[in-house]
Design a protein around this motif. Structure first.
Motif, PDB file in Angstrom:
ATOM      1  N   ARG A 211       0.831  -1.202   0.000  1.00 24.78           N
ATOM      2  CA  ARG A 211       0.000   0.000   0.000  1.00 24.78           C
ATOM      3  C   ARG A 211       0.869   1.258   0.000  1.00 24.78           C
ATOM      4  N   ARG A 212       1.950   1.234   0.766  1.00 22.05           N
ATOM      5  CA  ARG A 212       2.866   2.378   0.803  1.00 22.05           C
ATOM      6  C   ARG A 212       3.518   2.605  -0.557  1.00 22.05           C
TER       7      ARG A 212
ATOM      8  N   ARG B 163       2.368   1.813  -3.552  1.00 19.53           N
ATOM      9  CA  ARG B 163       1.403   2.365  -4.509  1.00 19.53           C
ATOM     10  C   ARG B 163       1.172   3.850  -4.261  1.00 19.53           C
ATOM     11  N   ARG B 164       1.039   4.232  -3.013  1.00 24.56           N
ATOM     12  CA  ARG B 164       0.805   5.655  -2.712  1.00 24.56           C
ATOM     13  C   ARG B 164       2.036   6.505  -3.015  1.00 24.56           C
TER      14      ARG B 164
ATOM     15  N   ILE C  11      -5.834   2.539  -5.555  1.00 22.46           N
ATOM     16  CA  ILE C  11      -5.403   3.776  -4.902  1.00 22.46           C
ATOM     17  C   ILE C  11      -6.557   4.402  -4.127  1.00 22.46           C
TER      18      ILE C  11
ATOM     19  N   ILE D 193       2.721   8.667   4.052  1.00 18.68           N
ATOM     20  CA  ILE D 193       2.638   7.284   3.575  1.00 18.68           C
ATOM     21  C   ILE D 193       3.501   6.331   4.392  1.00 18.68           C
TER      22      ILE D 193
ATOM     23  N   ASP E  98      -6.897   2.500  -1.018  1.00 14.21           N
ATOM     24  CA  ASP E  98      -5.806   2.791  -0.088  1.00 14.21           C
ATOM     25  C   ASP E  98      -6.008   4.129   0.615  1.00 14.21           C
ATOM     26  N   LEU E  99      -6.439   5.138  -0.138  1.00 12.11           N
ATOM     27  CA  LEU E  99      -6.674   6.446   0.466  1.00 12.11           C
ATOM     28  C   LEU E  99      -7.819   6.399   1.469  1.00 12.11           C
TER      29      LEU E  99
ATOM     30  N   TRP F 121       4.187  14.313   2.093  1.00 11.07           N
ATOM     31  CA  TRP F 121       3.596  13.084   1.560  1.00 11.07           C
ATOM     32  C   TRP F 121       4.397  11.860   1.989  1.00 11.07           C
TER      33      TRP F 121
ATOM     34  N   TRP G 160      -5.410  14.665   0.029  1.00  8.35           N
ATOM     35  CA  TRP G 160      -4.253  14.108  -0.662  1.00  8.35           C
ATOM     36  C   TRP G 160      -3.757  15.012  -1.779  1.00  8.35           C
TER      37      TRP G 160
END
Length: 323
Positions: free
Chosen positions: A153-154, A156-157, A202, A228, A205-206, A224, A214
């Protein structure tokens, strides 16, 4: 601003297009380009059906080879602390496993495949086997490491923030950013049984991380990065990790001994469950000799047949000579 609202603002000029035939011939400098199912580009396997099944197998295979090469040198050495082993794992093995994971859109089965290898590595570092029955959350708690789901997840962000900072000098979006937030006109996705896209991941995830502002945070790179990395911060190994591992190993030994004793008692109490012994005739039918096993009898029988054939041929020759 939500992700869907941002798509509307950046994707006003939606384009219409038709799907190109995959079997069309492409010629570059009088050379036909072959149409293949998948190919490697910059170390990543790209498939024509946009799935990562082949890529996951390649990543796990390469990470497994790298992990096994350090098995006797590092992982089995008791003189090296667990904290040092974890640092070596994060530097040498984890980048190989998660190379290109920023753009992955994985299924649940593929994520489980990665997580299985991830936890298997930590069990090897701690010297714990599957028979010890130590839970995954306890292993992560002892080592102070985040779960693989949080790391994916981290990643992707992080790539999502890099995309959003792709702007030209005139405050215009660059092509990768426009492609990410654009869509085809009059294109509708079926309501059920559709694979999630990368931007769907995404959005999820958000929502999970409760990141609402964001669009403002991604413009500040340092802010950012802190946002994350909140859920993937690793801590030191617990001071009582060795004691907890020892307790689990002792309880596992006791449990296995109790299970063996229980099986023996069941066999003693249920004589009908004991395997029946089949009496096999181990007597040679030619000479009448008895053997202890059927294998010995079969070997003797072949020799006995050869002897009888030679004696019979010798008798026939002798009879011919007399005649």
């Amino acid at each position: 601003m939500s992700l869907k609202q941002f798509e509307k603002t950046i994707g006003k000029n939606e384009t219409k297009g038709k799907e190109k035939d995959a079997s069309s011939n492409i010629t570059i400098r009088d050379q036909n380009i072959e149409t293949v199912g998948n190919f490697n580009y910059l170390g990543c396997n790209i498939a024509n059906d946009q799935t990562q099944a082949k890529e996951i197998e390649v990543r796990v295979g390469k990470a497994s080879n790298a992990f096994n090469s350090l098995r006797r040198i590092v992982w089995y050495r008791k003189c090296i602390s667990i904290q040092a082993k974890i640092r070596i794992f994060k530097v040498c093995i984890l980048p190989v496993l998660l190379y290109g994971s920023e753009i992955w859109c994985l299924k649940a089965v593929e994520e489980q495949r990665l997580n299985t290898f991830y936890m298997k590595c930590f069990r090897t570092l701690l010297g714990v086997g599957r028979g010890d029955r130590m839970r995954n959350d306890l292993i992560l708690e002892l080592t102070g490491q985040p779960s693989l789901e949080k790391i994916l997840r981290r990643n992707r962000r992080r790539w999502f923030g890099h995309f959003n900072r792709m702007n030209k000098e005139e405050d215009q979006s660059m092509l990768p950013k426009e492609v990410l937030f654009s869509s085809f006109a009059d294109a509708k996705r079926p309501p059920h049984g559709v694979k999630l896209r990368w931007k769907d991941k995404i959005t999820k995830d958000l929502t999970v991380c409760e990141i609402k502002s964001w669009r403002r945070e991604v413009q500040d790179k340092e802010m950012w990065r802190k946002t994350i990395n909140k859920e993937v911060k690793s801590t030191t190994v617990r001071s009582d990790a060795a004691h907890v591992i020892h307790v689990h190993k002792e309880s596992a030994k006791k449990r296995r001994a109790d299970e063996r004793l229980l099986d023996c008692n069941k066999k003693m109490n249920n004589p009908s469950s004991t395997p029946t012994i089949i009496n096999v005739d181990t007597t040679c039918s030619l000479c009448g000799r008895t053997f202890k096993s059927k294998r010995s009898m079969n070997i003797h029988k072949r020799v006995c047949i050869q002897k009888r054939s030679t004696t019979s041929s010798a008798d026939t020759k002798a009879n011919e000579m007399h005649q």
